[in-house]
Write a protein that holds these residues in place. Sequence first.
Motif, PDB file in Angstrom:
ATOM      1  N   SER A 106       0.848  -1.197   0.000  1.00  0.00           N
ATOM      2  CA  SER A 106       0.000   0.000   0.000  1.00  0.00           C
ATOM      3  C   SER A 106       0.882   1.245   0.000  1.00  0.00           C
ATOM      4  O   SER A 106       1.978   1.245   0.561  1.00  0.00           O
ATOM      5  CB  SER A 106      -0.899   0.055   1.242  1.00  0.00           C
ATOM      6  N   MET A 107       0.368   2.293  -0.625  1.00  0.00           N
ATOM      7  CA  MET A 107       1.042   3.587  -0.525  1.00  0.00           C
ATOM      8  C   MET A 107      -0.005   4.684  -0.448  1.00  0.00           C
ATOM      9  O   MET A 107      -1.125   4.533  -0.946  1.00  0.00           O
ATOM     10  CB  MET A 107       1.977   3.818  -1.710  1.00  0.00           C
ATOM     11  N   ILE A 108       0.374   5.766   0.215  1.00  0.00           N
ATOM     12  CA  ILE A 108      -0.474   6.951   0.270  1.00  0.00           C
ATOM     13  C   ILE A 108       0.125   7.955  -0.706  1.00  0.00           C
ATOM     14  O   ILE A 108       1.316   8.275  -0.645  1.00  0.00           O
ATOM     15  CB  ILE A 108      -0.558   7.532   1.687  1.00  0.00           C
ATOM     16  N   SER A 109      -0.685   8.432  -1.633  1.00  0.00           N
ATOM     17  CA  SER A 109      -0.184   9.327  -2.671  1.00  0.00           C
ATOM     18  C   SER A 109      -1.281  10.255  -3.167  1.00  0.00           C
ATOM     19  O   SER A 109      -2.460   9.900  -3.146  1.00  0.00           O
ATOM     20  CB  SER A 109       0.367   8.511  -3.856  1.00  0.00           C
ATOM     21  N   GLY A 110      -0.862  11.414  -3.641  1.00  0.00           N
ATOM     22  CA  GLY A 110      -1.788  12.326  -4.296  1.00  0.00           C
ATOM     23  C   GLY A 110      -1.858  12.095  -5.791  1.00  0.00           C
ATOM     24  O   GLY A 110      -2.704  12.692  -6.459  1.00  0.00           O
ATOM     25  N   LEU A 111      -0.973  11.230  -6.308  1.00  0.00           N
ATOM     26  CA  LEU A 111      -0.874  11.022  -7.762  1.00  0.00           C
ATOM     27  C   LEU A 111      -0.871  12.374  -8.474  1.00  0.00           C
ATOM     28  O   LEU A 111      -1.388  12.541  -9.571  1.00  0.00           O
ATOM     29  CB  LEU A 111      -2.028  10.144  -8.259  1.00  0.00           C
ATOM     30  N   ASP A 112      -0.291  13.342  -7.787  1.00  0.00           N
ATOM     31  CA  ASP A 112      -0.414  14.740  -8.203  1.00  0.00           C
ATOM     32  C   ASP A 112       0.360  15.071  -9.464  1.00  0.00           C
ATOM     33  O   ASP A 112      -0.024  15.981 -10.211  1.00  0.00           O
ATOM     34  CB  ASP A 112      -0.002  15.679  -7.073  1.00  0.00           C
ATOM     35  N   GLU A 113       1.450  14.318  -9.707  1.00  0.00           N
ATOM     36  CA  GLU A 113       2.185  14.601 -10.930  1.00  0.00           C
ATOM     37  C   GLU A 113       1.354  14.213 -12.158  1.00  0.00           C
ATOM     38  O   GLU A 113       1.392  14.888 -13.191  1.00  0.00           O
ATOM     39  CB  GLU A 113       3.524  13.861 -10.934  1.00  0.00           C
ATOM     40  N   TYR A 114       0.609  13.116 -12.050  1.00  0.00           N
ATOM     41  CA  TYR A 114      -0.305  12.756 -13.143  1.00  0.00           C
ATOM     42  C   TYR A 114      -1.368  13.832 -13.331  1.00  0.00           C
ATOM     43  O   TYR A 114      -1.724  14.178 -14.462  1.00  0.00           O
ATOM     44  CB  TYR A 114      -0.983  11.417 -12.844  1.00  0.00           C
ATOM     45  N   ILE A 115      -1.886  14.356 -12.230  1.00  0.00           N
ATOM     46  CA  ILE A 115      -2.921  15.395 -12.321  1.00  0.00           C
ATOM     47  C   ILE A 115      -2.368  16.639 -13.002  1.00  0.00           C
ATOM     48  O   ILE A 115      -3.031  17.264 -13.831  1.00  0.00           O
ATOM     49  CB  ILE A 115      -3.461  15.734 -10.924  1.00  0.00           C
ATOM     50  N   SER A 116      -1.116  16.988 -12.677  1.00  0.00           N
ATOM     51  CA  SER A 116      -0.550  18.223 -13.230  1.00  0.00           C
ATOM     52  C   SER A 116      -0.418  18.162 -14.744  1.00  0.00           C
ATOM     53  O   SER A 116      -0.437  19.194 -15.420  1.00  0.00           O
ATOM     54  CB  SER A 116       0.822  18.506 -12.599  1.00  0.00           C
ATOM     55  N   VAL A 117      -0.305  16.939 -15.306  1.00  0.00           N
ATOM     56  CA  VAL A 117      -0.125  16.827 -16.758  1.00  0.00           C
ATOM     57  C   VAL A 117      -1.376  16.351 -17.486  1.00  0.00           C
ATOM     58  O   VAL A 117      -1.454  16.487 -18.718  1.00  0.00           O
ATOM     59  CB  VAL A 117       1.048  15.890 -17.109  1.00  0.00           C
ATOM     60  N   SER A 118      -2.368  15.785 -16.754  1.00  0.00           N
ATOM     61  CA  SER A 118      -3.515  15.214 -17.461  1.00  0.00           C
ATOM     62  C   SER A 118      -4.863  15.460 -16.795  1.00  0.00           C
ATOM     63  O   SER A 118      -5.887  15.003 -17.307  1.00  0.00           O
ATOM     64  CB  SER A 118      -3.315  13.698 -17.621  1.00  0.00           C
ATOM     65  N   VAL A 137      -3.372   2.048  -3.676  1.00  0.00           N
ATOM     66  CA  VAL A 137      -3.070   3.463  -3.528  1.00  0.00           C
ATOM     67  C   VAL A 137      -4.215   4.111  -2.769  1.00  0.00           C
ATOM     68  O   VAL A 137      -5.360   4.130  -3.236  1.00  0.00           O
ATOM     69  CB  VAL A 137      -2.876   4.150  -4.891  1.00  0.00           C
ATOM     70  N   PHE A 138      -3.897   4.625  -1.587  1.00  0.00           N
ATOM     71  CA  PHE A 138      -4.871   5.404  -0.830  1.00  0.00           C
ATOM     72  C   PHE A 138      -4.637   6.862  -1.202  1.00  0.00           C
ATOM     73  O   PHE A 138      -3.637   7.467  -0.799  1.00  0.00           O
ATOM     74  CB  PHE A 138      -4.700   5.148   0.666  1.00  0.00           C
ATOM     75  N   TRP A 139      -5.568   7.379  -1.995  1.00  0.00           N
ATOM     76  CA  TRP A 139      -5.359   8.673  -2.640  1.00  0.00           C
ATOM     77  C   TRP A 139      -5.807   9.823  -1.751  1.00  0.00           C
ATOM     78  O   TRP A 139      -6.896   9.809  -1.171  1.00  0.00           O
ATOM     79  CB  TRP A 139      -6.139   8.702  -3.955  1.00  0.00           C
ATOM     80  N   GLY A 140      -4.938  10.831  -1.674  1.00  0.00           N
ATOM     81  CA  GLY A 140      -5.316  12.097  -1.061  1.00  0.00           C
ATOM     82  C   GLY A 140      -5.474  13.144  -2.144  1.00  0.00           C
ATOM     83  O   GLY A 140      -4.593  13.294  -3.010  1.00  0.00           O
ATOM     84  N   ALA A 141      -6.582  13.859  -2.137  1.00  0.00           N
ATOM     85  CA  ALA A 141      -6.800  14.907  -3.130  1.00  0.00           C
ATOM     86  C   ALA A 141      -5.853  16.075  -2.854  1.00  0.00           C
ATOM     87  O   ALA A 141      -5.848  16.620  -1.745  1.00  0.00           O
ATOM     88  CB  ALA A 141      -8.254  15.390  -3.073  1.00  0.00           C
ATOM     89  N   PRO A 142      -5.023  16.462  -3.824  1.00  0.00           N
ATOM     90  CA  PRO A 142      -4.074  17.566  -3.595  1.00  0.00           C
ATOM     91  C   PRO A 142      -4.785  18.820  -3.100  1.00  0.00           C
ATOM     92  O   PRO A 142      -5.847  19.186  -3.624  1.00  0.00           O
ATOM     93  CB  PRO A 142      -3.470  17.783  -4.983  1.00  0.00           C
ATOM     94  N   TYR A 143      -4.214  19.449  -2.099  1.00  0.00           N
ATOM     95  CA  TYR A 143      -4.867  20.619  -1.489  1.00  0.00           C
ATOM     96  C   TYR A 143      -5.129  21.701  -2.525  1.00  0.00           C
ATOM     97  O   TYR A 143      -6.097  22.454  -2.415  1.00  0.00           O
ATOM     98  CB  TYR A 143      -4.031  21.148  -0.330  1.00  0.00           C
ATOM     99  N   ARG A 144      -4.287  21.774  -3.523  1.00  0.00           N
ATOM    100  CA  ARG A 144      -4.477  22.659  -4.661  1.00  0.00           C
ATOM    101  C   ARG A 144      -3.439  22.269  -5.698  1.00  0.00           C
ATOM    102  O   ARG A 144      -2.472  21.575  -5.386  1.00  0.00           O
ATOM    103  CB  ARG A 144      -4.345  24.148  -4.293  1.00  0.00           C
ATOM    104  N   THR A 145      -3.613  22.664  -6.919  1.00  0.00           N
ATOM    105  CA  THR A 145      -2.541  22.637  -7.909  1.00  0.00           C
ATOM    106  C   THR A 145      -2.649  23.923  -8.714  1.00  0.00           C
ATOM    107  O   THR A 145      -3.767  24.382  -8.986  1.00  0.00           O
ATOM    108  CB  THR A 145      -2.634  21.416  -8.867  1.00  0.00           C
ATOM    109  N   PRO A 146      -1.492  24.502  -9.068  1.00  0.00           N
ATOM    110  CA  PRO A 146      -0.161  24.024  -8.729  1.00  0.00           C
ATOM    111  C   PRO A 146       0.195  24.313  -7.277  1.00  0.00           C
ATOM    112  O   PRO A 146      -0.471  25.108  -6.613  1.00  0.00           O
ATOM    113  CB  PRO A 146       0.740  24.813  -9.672  1.00  0.00           C
ATOM    114  N   TYR A 147       1.260  23.659  -6.789  1.00  0.00           N
ATOM    115  CA  TYR A 147       1.738  23.883  -5.428  1.00  0.00           C
ATOM    116  C   TYR A 147       2.596  25.129  -5.321  1.00  0.00           C
ATOM    117  O   TYR A 147       2.888  25.594  -4.220  1.00  0.00           O
ATOM    118  CB  TYR A 147       2.591  22.699  -4.970  1.00  0.00           C
ATOM    119  N   THR A 148       3.056  25.614  -6.451  1.00  0.00           N
ATOM    120  CA  THR A 148       4.051  26.671  -6.467  1.00  0.00           C
ATOM    121  C   THR A 148       3.472  28.017  -6.040  1.00  0.00           C
ATOM    122  O   THR A 148       2.293  28.309  -6.223  1.00  0.00           O
ATOM    123  CB  THR A 148       4.646  26.798  -7.872  1.00  0.00           C
ATOM    124  N   PHE A 149       4.345  28.829  -5.461  1.00  0.00           N
ATOM    125  CA  PHE A 149       3.969  30.166  -5.005  1.00  0.00           C
ATOM    126  C   PHE A 149       5.108  31.110  -5.372  1.00  0.00           C
ATOM    127  O   PHE A 149       6.213  30.943  -4.862  1.00  0.00           O
ATOM    128  CB  PHE A 149       3.775  30.157  -3.486  1.00  0.00           C
TER     129      PHE A 149
END
Length: 594
Positions: A106-118, A137-149
């Motif tokens: 098991s892993m906990i992930s936002g799969l956020d890199e996939y979200i950023s591109v697709s 995969v226990f998915w956490g919804a990214p708090y926002r994208t992009p993460y950058t500030f």
Amino acid sequence: MQKNKNNLKQLIRAGRGITPAHTVVLHGSLVNVMSSEIYKADVAIYEDTIVAIGDVSDYIGQETKTIDATGKYLVPGLIDGHIHSECSKLSITSFAKAVVPCGTTSMISGLDEYISVSGLEGLQEVFKEVKASPLKVFWGAPYRTPYTFPQSTVAFNFTQEVHREVQKWPECFGVWETVREYIQEEDDDTLGAIEEAFKNRLPVFGCAPMARGKELNGYLCAGVRLDHESYDHEEVVEKMRNGMHMIIRESSVTHFLKENIRAVTEVNPALARRVSFCTDDVTATDVIEKGHVDNLVRLAIAEGVDPMTAIQMATINSAEAYRIDHLVGSISPGRLADILLVDSPENFHVEAVITNGRLVAENGKLNYDLKAPVRSSVLSSALKCAKTTKEDFEYKVDLKNGQAKVLSMNVKGPFVRKRRDVILNVKDYIVQPDTEQDVLMVSVLERFGRNGNKSLAFCSGWKLKKGAMASSAAPDDNNIIVMGADATDMSIAVNHLIENGGGQVVVADGEVIEFLSLPVGGIASDLEPEEIAYRETLLTKAANKLGCDLPDPLMYMFFLPITAIPDYAITDVGPVDCIALTTFEPVLELIQIK
């Protein structure tokens, strides 16, 4: 197994021994992480669920399959408490091939890199891929994208409105990696994501490196439950004393376990019950050579942690931190049947892996042929940006000849960039990079066809004497990042990525020296883990030949767009001062030579 009335009836009957088990594991020693005991016990499994432990002779029917665990220890499947699997450059399918035989189920992930591109459409395809793999995969919804500030450019923007939808998905188990800066700046989308989480009774996962004192208190008042970013054991202790669950990180480039585990071994052993592990960002090479979460168990034991405690850190502690202990984390009735056969708790070498009640790996390999899905255009890696010329990577100023005082982002570790002021020559209105002073050009190019942004700045620490390196895998926004000593080579590197749909490349003297194709979203590949590891080695050797002595030159480079960790970063909107949370002008002063 889905939990509905009919399935529950089946499980209850199987638990009562009325319906025979499908599989039993016999003659092993159970590592009971719930009671901190080790004792002889068998395990009965119905479909994908554990229904009994102990004496299971009453659960065996004529068609019940048996797995002989004589001389082995039965350990719950391991949990990686925070990981961007995409940074391994392995697709979900390839990543499962690498880590499941190591015992990670098991892993906990936002799969956020996939979200950023697709976006969400690509995410749904990844969810389907996960369901076909032996890795949960226990998915956490990214708090926002992009993460950058300040905000950089990605293919999809996660907002509070998106959270209102996705937090109700069955795949969602929380809010992923909520960065401290967005909370302290009271960002509306970030606070909105937390607001939705409170409504849905979902935990909020954190990311707060170096948060101490009042900054930590303010962060915790937003409702963040756990954190995986601590730079020393005192920080771990303070966070835990203030109520946090701590996930100790040991990645391919950030080796924090030895220091952070001191919170348990030197300060307070009672803290151990709320400490768990993560790898965050790993390379295929590291997994093949060292293992995955199993390696962290061995490292903790080597630092003086009792084997039972180390195993709890890799299993039940993580499950409880993320509120998934009703599903995974222990070998207990009602939990999913993720079970490892291990040689001993002290040595902790995983010899066989059961996931969802099925024996899937033995002797370090999956025992069946796991195929990647056919990729749709949603996860294609077309880079939607124009070809470049060398002029795109020349820093032009209003001085024909002279000198320029510049701020160079000086790498001191994979996530640490400090200020370095350097005097560079200006020739024909162009600030010249200087390999003798270890100053290169670095640029990030927006690649989603949204605005055509391109930044340009200076960096140090890579020690390239010539050539260039580029990558279309570059968290957190996965725009193209390129650095080099020569503008022509930088242009060739970027154009090669555009022509080939993404990847990582090293160029010298106008020629492509090494290239790794990343056709899944421009960030991952379906190649076998061993092949990716081999290609990683070739890329690193190519960078070494150009003068770089960093342990993983391209990974150090592709972390440059991360703005969540001080002091400096670069995104497609420009070089970023991560303390002031603003872009900055890298040329500080022009000097006329008389």
